[in-house]
Motif scaffolding. Structure first.
Motif, short mmCIF file in Angstrom:
data_model
loop_
_atom_site.label_atom_id
_atom_site.label_comp_id
_atom_site.label_asym_id
_atom_site.label_seq_id
_atom_site.Cartn_x
_atom_site.Cartn_y
_atom_site.Cartn_z
N VAL A 82 1.07 -1.13 0.21
CA VAL A 82 -0.30 -0.12 -0.08
C VAL A 82 0.93 1.21 -0.18
O VAL A 82 0.84 2.22 -0.61
CB VAL A 82 -0.98 -0.56 1.10
CG1 VAL A 82 -1.71 0.90 1.41
CG2 VAL A 82 -1.83 -0.54 1.22
N ALA A 87 0.71 3.98 -2.89
CA ALA A 87 0.45 5.46 -2.32
C ALA A 87 1.52 6.62 -2.42
O ALA A 87 0.86 7.58 -2.93
CB ALA A 87 -0.20 5.35 -0.63
N THR A 143 -5.35 -0.40 -3.76
CA THR A 143 -5.12 0.94 -3.65
C THR A 143 -5.64 1.43 -4.79
O THR A 143 -5.99 2.21 -4.96
CB THR A 143 -3.03 1.48 -2.91
OG1 THR A 143 -3.03 0.85 -2.08
CG2 THR A 143 -3.24 2.78 -2.85
#
Length: 358
Positions: A102, A106, A322
């Motif tokens: 993640v 991100a 994500t």
């Protein structure tokens, strides 16, 4: 509940059509209140995800909101540039692998990541959703399944998309999910052991109520069935995907008079427990017992011996989740359930079986 609703209808009088006198896109809460017959205060509570509303009331109001495409003012523009990841617990290598995936994705989108840890193996305490709503993230990745009706409605009323990661229940009950091909993973792990001549193959599965556990077990059974093998009941055990759980089950399996020559552990953490049980019992891996894990967490290659395992692409799955959150927040995607492939990573914890009586 019906009586309470009737009383409110009586107070407000005859319901009017929600669109009356208002151009498209300008639906107000007072219009929803008029159409449903509930008070404006009650409708506002539903929109804001308050818990002190009867389920029947919540269902009726939400249906009207959805029907007219009502969007709460500011509920998109004031979102924070962050994604929230809700874990059931955060004390395993598995969770770290997911978080790493993640974070990497991100970062490419200049987003921050918030993590929440709450609840038990299956489901966090419901207080997590209220804290999440206050932070107003772009979206959430939930490392559990089986959201309650109230939790779903709170997230959906605020238009916060969420992705179920490796769902423990039916993924179609949520709009978005990401998981690995667990059935194929169970098949290839067991076929590998069969190809090495093993027929006494035990399994330490995960919790039976979890869909991934059932899929891995079904794959194990399917591969054995290809060879006409029906494992005895005492070869089929249930762990909890932890190292202590794997250890406890392995101690019993390795003490059997007809000790299995191979063990398929439903997670790498459980496989680590098998290693410790074998060490304490004076058994060698793979000479006395072959071991296959599942996940391919980072440390599995550094065990002694290095663990043969089914690679579940955790970081790739997390990155995919994500991206799915971002796409959903921007484009209102249709339902999307993603299944990524698994593959076998052969290392040193398995070898051809020594002579065994079948």
């Amino acid at each position: 509940m019906t009586t309470a609703r009737s009383a409110e209808v009586g107070k407000r009088g005859t319901s009017r059509t929600c669109n009356a006198g208002h151009p498209a896109g300008k639906i107000r809460l007072i219009d929803i209140a008029d159409e449903t017959g509930f008070s404006l205060a009650t409708v506002s509570k539903v929109v804001n995800g308050r818990a002190d509303v009867a389920e029947e009331t919540r269902t009726i109001v939400n249906a009207a909101l959805e029907k007219h495409g009502y969007v709460k003012r500011g509920n998109v523009d004031d979102r924070q540039q962050l994604i929230e990841v809700v874990f059931q617990d955060f004390d395993t290598l598995w969770a770290l692998e997911v978080l790493r995936g993640v974070l990497d994705e991100a970062k490419q989108h200049n987003l921050s990541v918030v993590t929440t840890e709450s609840g038990d193996r299956q489901h966090p305490d419901s207080s997590w959703v209220d804290a999440l709503l206050k932070r107003r993230p772009i979206g959430a990745i939930l490392i559990f399944s089986d959201l309650t009706t109230i939790e779903k409605e709170k997230l959906e009323s605020q238009h916060i998309p969420y992705v179920i990661f490796d769902p423990s229940g039916d993924p179609t009950e949520s709009k978005y999910s990401v998981q690995a091909d667990n059935w194929t993973g169970g098949v290839i792990a067991t076929r590998h052991l069969l190809a090495l001549g093993h027929t006494k193959i035990a399994i330490i599965n995960g919790p039976d109520e979890m869909m991934c556990s059932r899929a891995r077990f079904d794959g194990y059974c399917a591969a054995l069935k290809e060879h006409g093998i029906v494992p005895p009941d005492h070869y089929i055990t249930e762990g909890d995907y932890t190292t202590p759980g794997g250890y406890a089950q392995a101690v019993e399996l390795l003490a059997l008079p007809d000790r299995p020559t191979a063990i398929f552990a439903g997670s790498d953490l459980q496989a680590m427990g098998v290693y410790e049980a074998a060490r304490q019992l004076g058994l060698r891996i793979p000479e006395d017992v072959s071991v296959v894990g599942f996940d391919d967490v980072q440390t599995s290659a550094y065990l002694g011996p290095a663990l043969t395992t089914v690679r579940q692409p955790l970081q790739e799955m997390a990155a995919c989740a994500t991206r799915l959150v971002l796409d959903a927040s921007e484009h209102n995607l249709e339902q999307k359930h993603i299944i990524l492939p698994t593959n076998l990573v052969v290392r040193n914890s398995t070898q051809a079986v020594a002579n065994q009586e079948n």
